[in-house]
Design a protein around this motif. Structure first.
Motif: not given
Length: 156
Positions: A133-139, A141-151
């Protein structure tokens, strides 16, 4: 993967709580009213009340009644994964026709489907337990999530 409106609203509500009360731990900062959360996240207030009740029963939020009342996270936002919130609201992460994948009995040419469903659940779990929840609220996100979403293929 389909997420219910109930899960979407629950995740938005806990992110709102984390952003207002911070990640300092339970009871820190001022409690947030259901109306404040509903307005900030554009969630129907009555629907949010029932979601907050589930989150309270599931140990995600705490509440206090009265003029100084409201809601706050039961634990620091960094200790609450998205998977935990989803399980509290909708139960286990992946079901096939209402059954856990390991309880299904496939035969013949379809036998490998069971492993596909189990792998899919493991993949969902990996991401949803990684993100807090802290990752989402703070904007942040973990690197793996950013990497997947960048595809670009992830967006179709």
């Amino acid at each position: 993967m389909r997420l219910s409106a109930r899960v979407d609203y629950a995740l938005r509500a806990v992110a709102e709580l984390a952003s207002v009360t911070g990640d300092a731990g339970p009871g820190r900062g001022r409690p947030v009213t259901a109306d404040q959360m509903a307005r900030a996240q554009e969630i129907p207030p009555k629907f949010l009340e029932s979601i907050l009740l589930q989150l309270r029963r599931g140990g995600i939020v705490q509440a206090q009644r009265g003029p100084e009342g409201g809601y706050w996270l039961a634990r620091p936002a960094g200790e609450i994964s998205l998977a935990e919130v989803i399980r509290v609201i909708d139960g286990p992460l992946a079901h096939v026709r209402g059954h856990r994948p390991e309880d299904l009995g496939y035969h013949g040419a379809a036998r490998a489907l069971q492993e596909v469903w189990i792998a899919l659940r493991a993949s969902e779990r990996e991401i949803l337990e990684l993100v807090t929840v802290a990752d989402v609220a703070g904007g942040t996100l973990p690197g793996r999530v950013v990497e997947l979403a960048a595809d670009p293929r992830a967006w179709t």
